[in-house]
Design a protein around this motif. Structure first.
Motif, PDB file in Angstrom:
ATOM      1  N   UNK A 124      15.860   7.962  32.467  1.00  0.00           N
ATOM      2  CA  UNK A 124      15.072   8.358  31.293  1.00  0.00           C
ATOM      3  C   UNK A 124      15.924   8.272  30.031  1.00  0.00           C
ATOM      4  N   UNK A 125      17.198   8.672  30.134  1.00  0.00           N
ATOM      5  CA  UNK A 125      18.101   8.613  28.969  1.00  0.00           C
ATOM      6  C   UNK A 125      18.352   7.164  28.562  1.00  0.00           C
ATOM      7  N   UNK A 126      18.516   6.291  29.550  1.00  0.00           N
ATOM      8  CA  UNK A 126      18.727   4.869  29.254  1.00  0.00           C
ATOM      9  C   UNK A 126      17.525   4.270  28.539  1.00  0.00           C
ATOM     10  N   UNK A 127      16.328   4.710  28.914  1.00  0.00           N
ATOM     11  CA  UNK A 127      15.099   4.210  28.286  1.00  0.00           C
ATOM     12  C   UNK A 127      14.801   4.919  26.974  1.00  0.00           C
ATOM     13  N   UNK A 128      15.491   6.022  26.717  1.00  0.00           N
ATOM     14  CA  UNK A 128      15.222   6.806  25.506  1.00  0.00           C
ATOM     15  C   UNK A 128      13.910   7.559  25.603  1.00  0.00           C
ATOM     16  N   UNK A 129      13.498   7.887  26.826  1.00  0.00           N
ATOM     17  CA  UNK A 129      12.226   8.569  27.080  1.00  0.00           C
ATOM     18  C   UNK A 129      12.422  10.081  26.954  1.00  0.00           C
ATOM     19  N   UNK A 130      12.261  10.580  25.736  1.00  0.00           N
ATOM     20  CA  UNK A 130      12.524  11.996  25.441  1.00  0.00           C
ATOM     21  C   UNK A 130      11.577  12.913  26.204  1.00  0.00           C
ATOM     22  N   UNK A 131      10.311  12.541  26.315  1.00  0.00           N
ATOM     23  CA  UNK A 131       9.349  13.389  27.041  1.00  0.00           C
ATOM     24  C   UNK A 131       9.752  13.538  28.510  1.00  0.00           C
ATOM     25  N   UNK A 132      10.197  12.433  29.118  1.00  0.00           N
ATOM     26  CA  UNK A 132      10.610  12.474  30.519  1.00  0.00           C
ATOM     27  C   UNK A 132      11.889  13.302  30.677  1.00  0.00           C
ATOM     28  N   UNK A 133      12.791  13.187  29.739  1.00  0.00           N
ATOM     29  CA  UNK A 133      14.029  13.980  29.773  1.00  0.00           C
ATOM     30  C   UNK A 133      13.692  15.467  29.724  1.00  0.00           C
ATOM     31  N   UNK A 134      12.798  15.839  28.842  1.00  0.00           N
ATOM     32  CA  UNK A 134      12.393  17.251  28.717  1.00  0.00           C
ATOM     33  C   UNK A 134      11.716  17.725  30.001  1.00  0.00           C
ATOM     34  N   UNK A 135      10.841  16.886  30.568  1.00  0.00           N
ATOM     35  CA  UNK A 135      10.154  17.252  31.817  1.00  0.00           C
ATOM     36  C   UNK A 135      11.169  17.483  32.944  1.00  0.00           C
ATOM     37  N   UNK A 136      12.124  16.580  33.068  1.00  0.00           N
ATOM     38  CA  UNK A 136      13.116  16.720  34.124  1.00  0.00           C
ATOM     39  C   UNK A 136      13.995  17.944  33.918  1.00  0.00           C
ATOM     40  N   UNK A 137      14.354  18.210  32.685  1.00  0.00           N
ATOM     41  CA  UNK A 137      15.171  19.406  32.408  1.00  0.00           C
ATOM     42  C   UNK A 137      14.393  20.671  32.719  1.00  0.00           C
ATOM     43  N   UNK A 138      13.095  20.654  32.443  1.00  0.00           N
ATOM     44  CA  UNK A 138      12.252  21.806  32.773  1.00  0.00           C
ATOM     45  C   UNK A 138      12.172  22.017  34.284  1.00  0.00           C
ATOM     46  N   UNK A 139      12.335  20.954  35.057  1.00  0.00           N
ATOM     47  CA  UNK A 139      12.255  21.032  36.515  1.00  0.00           C
ATOM     48  C   UNK A 139      13.627  21.181  37.171  1.00  0.00           C
ATOM     49  N   UNK A 140      14.641  21.474  36.367  1.00  0.00           N
ATOM     50  CA  UNK A 140      15.930  21.823  36.954  1.00  0.00           C
ATOM     51  C   UNK A 140      16.993  20.750  36.971  1.00  0.00           C
ATOM     52  N   UNK A 141      16.752  19.604  36.346  1.00  0.00           N
ATOM     53  CA  UNK A 141      17.801  18.577  36.287  1.00  0.00           C
ATOM     54  C   UNK A 141      18.921  19.080  35.387  1.00  0.00           C
ATOM     55  N   UNK A 142      20.135  18.654  35.693  1.00  0.00           N
ATOM     56  CA  UNK A 142      21.301  19.071  34.914  1.00  0.00           C
ATOM     57  C   UNK A 142      21.858  17.875  34.148  1.00  0.00           C
ATOM     58  N   UNK A 143      22.351  18.159  32.963  1.00  0.00           N
ATOM     59  CA  UNK A 143      22.952  17.106  32.146  1.00  0.00           C
ATOM     60  C   UNK A 143      24.378  16.881  32.593  1.00  0.00           C
ATOM     61  N   UNK A 146      18.701  13.380  42.930  1.00  0.00           N
ATOM     62  CA  UNK A 146      17.539  12.579  42.545  1.00  0.00           C
ATOM     63  C   UNK A 146      17.118  12.896  41.114  1.00  0.00           C
ATOM     64  N   UNK A 147      17.126  14.182  40.738  1.00  0.00           N
ATOM     65  CA  UNK A 147      16.766  14.578  39.372  1.00  0.00           C
ATOM     66  C   UNK A 147      17.771  14.011  38.374  1.00  0.00           C
ATOM     67  N   UNK A 148      19.060  14.059  38.726  1.00  0.00           N
ATOM     68  CA  UNK A 148      20.091  13.524  37.836  1.00  0.00           C
ATOM     69  C   UNK A 148      19.924  12.021  37.662  1.00  0.00           C
ATOM     70  N   UNK A 149      19.578  11.323  38.753  1.00  0.00           N
ATOM     71  CA  UNK A 149      19.356   9.880  38.683  1.00  0.00           C
ATOM     72  C   UNK A 149      18.168   9.587  37.767  1.00  0.00           C
ATOM     73  N   UNK A 150      17.085  10.321  37.944  1.00  0.00           N
ATOM     74  CA  UNK A 150      15.911  10.133  37.095  1.00  0.00           C
ATOM     75  C   UNK A 150      16.238  10.464  35.643  1.00  0.00           C
ATOM     76  N   UNK A 151      17.071  11.479  35.440  1.00  0.00           N
ATOM     77  CA  UNK A 151      17.474  11.863  34.087  1.00  0.00           C
ATOM     78  C   UNK A 151      18.273  10.736  33.430  1.00  0.00           C
ATOM     79  N   UNK A 152      19.155  10.110  34.182  1.00  0.00           N
ATOM     80  CA  UNK A 152      19.941   8.980  33.649  1.00  0.00           C
ATOM     81  C   UNK A 152      19.027   7.823  33.268  1.00  0.00           C
TER      82      UNK A 152
END
Length: 128
Positions: free
Chosen positions: A109-128, A101-107
């Motif tokens: 956010x990346x598609x939207x170019x939402x840098x703040x959301x990408x950082x938030x998800x990475x802080x919560x354990x999402x993996x690139x 779910x985190x990876x899906x949300x990360x994708x």
């Protein structure tokens, strides 16, 4: 006024765990009416496989949620152990679902170019 042996044992247990009996009495007076054998059995199950809770964990659980022990004691030790074993078996699958779910949300956010959301998800354990 004499204190029953069961209440005396519960008081000794709370003292040993560093739990304030007054706080427990305020939050859950029926905690002191628990069968001491059941209570000690529940604590033994929680401190054993698969959770391996320690004194600090027990202190926090009793101090914060003494009412939880009413339910755990009424559940029965065999049923409690069975539920814990089942949760332990499901744990890797639950972690994998959360990661997916985190990876899906990360994708997204990346598609939207939402840098703040990408950082938030990475802080919560999402993996690139």
């Amino acid at each position: 006024v004499s204190i029953s042996p069961g209440i005396r044992l519960i008081m000794e247990l709370l003292k040993e765990l560093g739990v304030d009996p007054g706080d427990v009495m305020t939050k859950c007076p029926s905690f002191f009416g628990l069968d001491t054998g059941h209570l000690l059995g529940v604590i033994q199950v929680l401190c054993g496989r698969p959770l391996y809770l320690d004194t600090r964990d027990m202190h926090h659980m009793i101090q914060s949620h003494p009412e939880l022990f009413i339910e755990l004691c009424s559940m029965g030790l065999t049923k409690l152990q069975s539920h814990l074993d089942m949760l332990f078996e499901l744990f890797p699958s639950i972690v994998k679902l959360i990661e997916m779910e985190c990876e899906k949300e990360l994708c997204y956010a990346a598609e939207r170019g939402d840098v703040k959301e990408i950082i938030r998800l990475l802080d919560h354990g999402a993996h690139i």
